[in-house]
Design a protein around this motif. Sequence first.
Motif, PDB file in Angstrom:
ATOM      1  N   ALA A   9     127.819  33.888  64.803  1.00  0.00           N
ATOM      2  CA  ALA A   9     127.994  33.806  63.352  1.00  0.00           C
ATOM      3  C   ALA A   9     128.450  32.425  62.897  1.00  0.00           C
ATOM      4  O   ALA A   9     128.295  32.080  61.722  1.00  0.00           O
ATOM      5  N   ALA A  10     128.992  31.633  63.810  1.00  0.00           N
ATOM      6  CA  ALA A  10     129.569  30.341  63.436  1.00  0.00           C
ATOM      7  C   ALA A  10     128.627  29.166  63.625  1.00  0.00           C
ATOM      8  O   ALA A  10     128.896  28.080  63.109  1.00  0.00           O
ATOM      9  N   VAL A  11     127.530  29.333  64.384  1.00  0.00           N
ATOM     10  CA  VAL A  11     126.680  28.182  64.693  1.00  0.00           C
ATOM     11  C   VAL A  11     125.597  27.989  63.647  1.00  0.00           C
ATOM     12  O   VAL A  11     125.279  28.899  62.873  1.00  0.00           O
ATOM     13  N   ALA A  12     125.011  26.793  63.653  1.00  0.00           N
ATOM     14  CA  ALA A  12     124.086  26.404  62.600  1.00  0.00           C
ATOM     15  C   ALA A  12     122.767  27.179  62.641  1.00  0.00           C
ATOM     16  O   ALA A  12     122.234  27.553  61.607  1.00  0.00           O
ATOM     17  N   ASP A  13     122.202  27.408  63.821  1.00  0.00           N
ATOM     18  CA  ASP A  13     120.904  28.080  63.929  1.00  0.00           C
ATOM     19  C   ASP A  13     120.963  29.106  65.059  1.00  0.00           C
ATOM     20  O   ASP A  13     120.388  28.904  66.128  1.00  0.00           O
ATOM     21  N   LEU A  31     119.989  23.227  78.455  1.00  0.00           N
ATOM     22  CA  LEU A  31     118.851  23.630  77.631  1.00  0.00           C
ATOM     23  C   LEU A  31     119.165  23.296  76.178  1.00  0.00           C
ATOM     24  O   LEU A  31     119.891  24.016  75.494  1.00  0.00           O
ATOM     25  N   LYS A  32     118.615  22.194  75.732  1.00  0.00           N
ATOM     26  CA  LYS A  32     118.932  21.670  74.398  1.00  0.00           C
ATOM     27  C   LYS A  32     118.644  22.675  73.295  1.00  0.00           C
ATOM     28  O   LYS A  32     119.384  22.768  72.312  1.00  0.00           O
ATOM     29  N   ASP A  33     117.564  23.434  73.447  1.00  0.00           N
ATOM     30  CA  ASP A  33     117.174  24.369  72.389  1.00  0.00           C
ATOM     31  C   ASP A  33     117.805  25.752  72.562  1.00  0.00           C
ATOM     32  O   ASP A  33     117.604  26.631  71.723  1.00  0.00           O
ATOM     33  N   ALA A  34     118.559  25.969  73.618  1.00  0.00           N
ATOM     34  CA  ALA A  34     119.272  27.231  73.822  1.00  0.00           C
ATOM     35  C   ALA A  34     120.781  27.010  73.727  1.00  0.00           C
ATOM     36  O   ALA A  34     121.567  27.742  74.294  1.00  0.00           O
ATOM     37  N   THR A  35     121.145  25.953  73.032  1.00  0.00           N
ATOM     38  CA  THR A  35     122.538  25.685  72.698  1.00  0.00           C
ATOM     39  C   THR A  35     122.602  25.461  71.193  1.00  0.00           C
ATOM     40  O   THR A  35     121.586  25.192  70.546  1.00  0.00           O
ATOM     41  N   GLY A  36     123.771  25.569  70.654  1.00  0.00           N
ATOM     42  CA  GLY A  36     123.935  25.356  69.222  1.00  0.00           C
ATOM     43  C   GLY A  36     125.384  25.116  68.893  1.00  0.00           C
ATOM     44  O   GLY A  36     126.283  25.456  69.672  1.00  0.00           O
ATOM     45  N   ASP A  37     125.627  24.549  67.716  1.00  0.00           N
ATOM     46  CA  ASP A  37     126.976  24.187  67.315  1.00  0.00           C
ATOM     47  C   ASP A  37     127.127  24.406  65.812  1.00  0.00           C
ATOM     48  O   ASP A  37     126.137  24.321  65.071  1.00  0.00           O
ATOM     49  N   PRO A  38     128.342  24.678  65.344  1.00  0.00           N
ATOM     50  CA  PRO A  38     128.531  24.761  63.893  1.00  0.00           C
ATOM     51  C   PRO A  38     128.142  23.480  63.166  1.00  0.00           C
ATOM     52  O   PRO A  38     127.764  23.518  61.996  1.00  0.00           O
ATOM     53  N   ASP A  39     128.230  22.353  63.856  1.00  0.00           N
ATOM     54  CA  ASP A  39     127.890  21.056  63.256  1.00  0.00           C
ATOM     55  C   ASP A  39     126.651  20.498  63.960  1.00  0.00           C
ATOM     56  O   ASP A  39     126.732  20.076  65.119  1.00  0.00           O
ATOM     57  N   PRO A  40     125.499  20.473  63.301  1.00  0.00           N
ATOM     58  CA  PRO A  40     124.285  19.962  63.932  1.00  0.00           C
ATOM     59  C   PRO A  40     124.406  18.534  64.446  1.00  0.00           C
ATOM     60  O   PRO A  40     123.769  18.169  65.435  1.00  0.00           O
ATOM     61  N   GLU A  41     125.235  17.735  63.799  1.00  0.00           N
ATOM     62  CA  GLU A  41     125.402  16.347  64.254  1.00  0.00           C
ATOM     63  C   GLU A  41     126.155  16.297  65.571  1.00  0.00           C
ATOM     64  O   GLU A  41     125.851  15.479  66.441  1.00  0.00           O
ATOM     65  N   VAL A  42     127.135  17.155  65.744  1.00  0.00           N
ATOM     66  CA  VAL A  42     127.831  17.246  67.035  1.00  0.00           C
ATOM     67  C   VAL A  42     126.842  17.631  68.128  1.00  0.00           C
ATOM     68  O   VAL A  42     126.827  17.043  69.216  1.00  0.00           O
ATOM     69  N   HIS A  43     125.994  18.606  67.842  1.00  0.00           N
ATOM     70  CA  HIS A  43     124.967  19.025  68.810  1.00  0.00           C
ATOM     71  C   HIS A  43     124.060  17.852  69.163  1.00  0.00           C
ATOM     72  O   HIS A  43     123.774  17.611  70.339  1.00  0.00           O
ATOM     73  N   ARG A  44     123.613  17.118  68.163  1.00  0.00           N
ATOM     74  CA  ARG A  44     122.707  15.991  68.395  1.00  0.00           C
ATOM     75  C   ARG A  44     123.366  14.915  69.248  1.00  0.00           C
ATOM     76  O   ARG A  44     122.778  14.447  70.237  1.00  0.00           O
ATOM     77  N   VAL A  45     124.561  14.527  68.892  1.00  0.00           N
ATOM     78  CA  VAL A  45     125.243  13.453  69.620  1.00  0.00           C
ATOM     79  C   VAL A  45     125.490  13.856  71.075  1.00  0.00           C
ATOM     80  O   VAL A  45     125.261  13.075  72.008  1.00  0.00           O
TER      81      VAL A  45
END
Length: 198
Positions: free
Chosen positions: A26-30, A159-173
């Motif tokens: 519920a907390a992640v971006a996607d 697995l970049k596409d099987a992870t996620g974060d509330p902040d997409p920029e944190v995920h990207r970095v």
Amino acid sequence: MTTTVPHLDPTRTALFLMDFQPAVLAAVADPDQALSRAHAALSWARSNDVQVVHVRVAFAPEDFAAVPELNKSFAPVAQSGFLADGSPEAALHESFEVRERDITVRKTRISAFASTTDVRELLRKQGIDTLVLAGLSTGGVVLTTLRQAADDDFGLYVLKDATGDPDPEVHRVLTEKVFPSQAHVIETGELQALTKTA
């Protein structure tokens, strides 16, 4: 996929599916993409007889009592009773089928390798030296597990596409700039091509 990514030996590999729980999703971006790709990774693991490790965070009453007030992350959790073991928010997502051979890990800190788990020893006994990581969130369980596993000399794939974060920029970095120094960052769709066949 680059040619520099080593192939995976299924007999020495474990897939970690970490914190795919209602409260975390519920907390992640996607969440839908991460969940879908995690299921694709699980299908790969099942078809290649790769050890599956389900990881979740959940607290028994004595775990809440053991959290010191100095712990900025978990003191509020303990005070509220959130993520109590047995509660709906602390369960694995209902779409995951846990099989008898799977390893299930209940942790009370961020990392899957936290001192409250014995997963490291279970893997070593099986001769597993390579981990494929999927989980939520990128800046939480994925980051901390990757760091500890790297220090323990495991080979690592994220697995970049099987992870996620509330902040997409944190995920990207993390996936573009931080993780590549200790892990191979790949897409779920690359798993099969990287898998050694007998």
